[in-house]
Design a protein around this motif. Structure first.
Motif, short mmCIF file in Angstrom:
data_model
loop_
_atom_site.label_atom_id
_atom_site.label_comp_id
_atom_site.label_asym_id
_atom_site.label_seq_id
_atom_site.Cartn_x
_atom_site.Cartn_y
_atom_site.Cartn_z
N THR A 70 0.80 -1.23 0.00
CA THR A 70 0.00 0.00 0.00
C THR A 70 0.83 1.28 0.00
O THR A 70 0.58 2.18 -0.80
CB THR A 70 -0.96 0.01 1.21
OG1 THR A 70 -1.66 -1.22 1.19
CG2 THR A 70 -1.98 1.13 1.09
N ASP A 87 -0.05 -2.02 -5.68
CA ASP A 87 -1.33 -1.58 -5.12
C ASP A 87 -1.36 -0.07 -5.32
O ASP A 87 -0.63 0.66 -4.66
CB ASP A 87 -1.46 -1.95 -3.65
CG ASP A 87 -2.86 -1.65 -3.11
OD1 ASP A 87 -3.45 -0.63 -3.54
OD2 ASP A 87 -3.36 -2.41 -2.27
N TYR A 89 -3.89 2.01 -4.91
CA TYR A 89 -5.04 2.65 -4.25
C TYR A 89 -4.73 4.10 -3.88
O TYR A 89 -5.56 4.98 -4.04
CB TYR A 89 -5.42 1.85 -3.00
CG TYR A 89 -6.72 2.29 -2.37
CD1 TYR A 89 -7.94 1.99 -2.98
CD2 TYR A 89 -6.74 3.01 -1.18
CE1 TYR A 89 -9.14 2.38 -2.42
CE2 TYR A 89 -7.94 3.41 -0.61
CZ TYR A 89 -9.13 3.10 -1.23
OH TYR A 89 -10.32 3.49 -0.68
N TRP A 116 -5.98 -1.89 -8.18
CA TRP A 116 -6.37 -0.48 -8.33
C TRP A 116 -5.51 0.21 -9.39
O TRP A 116 -4.91 1.27 -9.14
CB TRP A 116 -6.25 0.28 -6.99
CG TRP A 116 -7.00 -0.34 -5.86
CD1 TRP A 116 -6.48 -1.08 -4.84
CD2 TRP A 116 -8.42 -0.29 -5.63
NE1 TRP A 116 -7.48 -1.49 -3.99
CE2 TRP A 116 -8.68 -1.03 -4.45
CE3 TRP A 116 -9.50 0.29 -6.31
CZ2 TRP A 116 -9.96 -1.18 -3.93
CZ3 TRP A 116 -10.77 0.13 -5.79
CH2 TRP A 116 -10.98 -0.59 -4.61
#
Ligand code: ADP
Ligand code: MG
Length: 152
Positions: A70, A87, A89, A116
């Motif tokens: 993340t 990722d 996001y 994402w």
């Protein structure tokens, strides 16, 4: 397993009833990978995108535990093929990806798995849409590769 043809683009649907099922599906895909592929995983939070990636990593012989990248946006793993797990996001826009040089991984000889996705143009992606149906039941809708799911 359910196969439908939509706009000449084949979508393969698989219903997973457990994490083990999801790992089996990931193994079928991993056996077809030879490097240079980009797998785009979409679906809500908790759908099973990271779980699928863990299964893919296991089947590629990655020993390390796969955890969500993340804050770093991308984590790299060594297996039969090199695995780049993204990722995005928290990525604002595509410019940020270019500033960080993350676009370069798309053209390396490993396998990119992207949750994402924020890249606007990915050449020949394998698209996987994950939908949570209930507690442990997930639908995986796969396009961009023809998988034989009869062995699951
Ligand atoms: P995402 O990355 O899409 O946000 P995760 O893979 O992190 O989702 O989380 C999925 C959660 O759902 C995990 O806790 C996992 O154990 C659970 N789960 C339950 N059934 C399944 C299934 N059939 N396939 C994948 N994950 C499942
Ligand atoms: Mg995730």
């Amino acid at each position: 397993m359910d196969e439908i043809v939509e706009n000449r683009k084949q979508i393969i649907k698989y219903i997973s009833k457990s994490v083990e099922d999801t790992y089996k599906l990931a193994k079928i895909l991993s056996d077809r990978l030879s490097g240079g592929e980009v797998v785009l995983l979409s679906g809500d939070l908790g759908a099973g995108k990271t779980t699928f990636t863990k299964g893919l990593a296991q089947s590629l012989g990655v020993d390390e535990t796969v955890t969500s990248p993340t804050f770093t946006f991308m984590k790299e793993y060594e297996g039969r093929l090199r695995l780049y797990h993204f990722d995005m996001y928290r990525v604002c826009d595509e410019d940020e990806l270019y500033e960080l040089g993350l676009n370069e991984y798309l053209y390396m000889n490993g396998v990119c798995v992207i949750e994402w996705n924020k890249f606007e143009d990915v050449p020949k992606p394998i698209n996987i849409q994950v939908t949570s149906l209930d507690d442990d039941k997930r639908e995986f809708a796969i396009s961009g590769i023809d998988l034989d799911l009869s062995k699951i």
